[in-house]
Design a protein around this motif. Structure first.
Motif, PDB file in Angstrom:
ATOM      1  N   GLN A 194       0.828  -1.208   0.000  1.00  0.00           N
ATOM      2  CA  GLN A 194       0.000   0.000   0.000  1.00  0.00           C
ATOM      3  C   GLN A 194       0.864   1.261   0.000  1.00  0.00           C
ATOM      4  N   ARG A 197       2.448   1.769  -3.407  1.00  0.00           N
ATOM      5  CA  ARG A 197       1.456   2.334  -4.335  1.00  0.00           C
ATOM      6  C   ARG A 197       1.322   3.837  -4.099  1.00  0.00           C
ATOM      7  N   LEU A 220      -5.481  -4.872  -1.665  1.00  0.00           N
ATOM      8  CA  LEU A 220      -4.866  -3.747  -0.960  1.00  0.00           C
ATOM      9  C   LEU A 220      -3.581  -3.253  -1.614  1.00  0.00           C
ATOM     10  N   GLY A 221      -3.555  -3.235  -2.942  1.00  0.00           N
ATOM     11  CA  GLY A 221      -2.439  -2.557  -3.585  1.00  0.00           C
ATOM     12  C   GLY A 221      -1.645  -3.354  -4.582  1.00  0.00           C
ATOM     13  N   VAL A 311      -3.822   4.374   2.894  1.00  0.00           N
ATOM     14  CA  VAL A 311      -3.541   3.034   3.415  1.00  0.00           C
ATOM     15  C   VAL A 311      -4.756   2.609   4.225  1.00  0.00           C
TER      16      VAL A 311
END
Length: 353
Positions: A194, A197, A220-221, A311
């Motif tokens: 995260q 990213r 989640l990324g 996040v």
């Protein structure tokens, strides 16, 4: 000293989860040290369970550090300031995340800004220093970070592992347009995905042998995931490698995906010595091999990333336990592979798994 409620007696002891030997965890009353001028007294709300806590609980050691006397575990914590010393920089009633690793502040290393490497520094929950799985905690005010209202207090306990990820991504020098490989889809690996990213990485591949964790990484990324137990990792021209699994084979495998001039960063706790490092390949291609240890100056960025929604901490939290079930919490991530991060709620006798 300033108290939250004038005239209210402050606690002098705290209930804590104290490790006496491997698998021997006892809930005991521990004395709280008196508040110094720069100290704060915190009512602990939540404590995240880290892999290091699990190692201490299971075997009485974590890496080279061995349990030498009964020690309260835990270092990922959030809570509310109850009272302060006269020189403290936060006020009673402030919701805070606790930065557990404290440098001496005066040595050359601390003065250079790299206080995480202080040779005489301490860290909550690293024996023999008592940790944060406790109803109350006294710590210097410089070690607490106010939480904005957008971050629930419980999730404040996850700011510490997020700070690990922030520091790791900084050490890896991830920047816009990078192709990143993260080996290990545990909590730190997923948080690193995260943060990478948010730092501008355009491709993020996460590897693991656990399908449930890889599924979370995709949410989640991660742009790609690979289960290396049954799939071959066929990447090339990777710009940045973050090794979060602590398995040497994952590091060696990741190194062979890097382009010339790339950078590899060891994040997961490394074995004391590791054979097989392809040093000639690293030299020939000028691949930088770096390491990340805890964090320095990373909590403000971690709090900002969580507060801005860049996040997702709530998605990483998978279980809650009261203090009396601290031993169950320390076993949970190993016995249930769907867990990422569990927290212990020291003041909540009704916390549900």
């Amino acid at each position: 000293m300033t108290a939250n409620t004038p005239g209210t007696a402050l606690p002098t002891t705290a209930r804590a989860a104290v490790l006496h030997a491997a698998e021997d965890l006892r809930i005991e009353e521990l004395p709280l040290r008196p508040l110094g001028p720069d100290d704060v007294l915190i009512a602990v709300d939540a404590v995240g369970v880290c892999g290091s806590d699990m190692h201490y609980f299971a075997s009485g050691r974590n890496g080279s550090n061995v349990l030498r006397q009964p020690t309260a575990l835990g270092h990922e914590a959030s809570g509310t300031v109850l009272a302060t010393g006269d020189a403290a920089t936060v006020a009673p009633g402030t919701r805070v995340a606790v930065e557990p690793a404290i440098g001496c502040g005066t040595c050359a290393t601390c003065r250079s800004g790299r206080y995480n490497l202080c040779p005489t520094g301490t860290c909550f929950g690293s024996p023999p220093t008592h940790g944060t799985i406790s109803t109350h905690l006294v710590t210097p005010s410089r070690a607490v970070h106010p939480l904005p209202d957008t971050i629930p207090l419980e999730l404040g306990a996850l700011i510490e592992p997020l700070a690990v990820a922030v520091h790791a991504v900084r050490r890896a020098e991830v920047t816009f347009g990078d192709r990143v490989l993260i080996t290990g889809a545990g909590p730190i690996g997923i948080l690193c995905a995260q943060v990478a990213r948010a730092a501008g990485a355009v491709e993020i591949t996460v590897t693991d042998v656990n399908d449930a964790r890889l599924a979370q990484a995709r949410k989640l990324g991660a742009t790609h995931t690979v289960n290396t137990a049954r799939e071959k990792l066929e990447l090339t021209d990777v710009d940045r490698l973050l090794e979060c699994s602590a398995h040497p084979a994952a590091l060696w495998q990741g190194l062979h995906t890097l382009r010339p001039g790339a950078r590899a960063t060891v994040v997961g706790q490394a074995a004391p010595t590791v054979d097989g490092l392809p040093l000639a390949q690293l030299q020939r291609n000028e691949i930088d091999l770096s390491c990340a240890f805890r964090y320095a100056h990373a909590f403000p960025a971690a709090i900002a990333l969580a507060a801005e929604g860049r996040v997702d901490l709530a998605a990483v939290l998978t279980g809650r336990f009261p203090l009396d079930r601290a031993a169950d919490a320390l076993r949970a991530p190993a016995t249930d592979p769907t867990h990422l991060k569990v927290v212990i709620r020291p003041g909540d006798t009704a916390a549900a798994h």
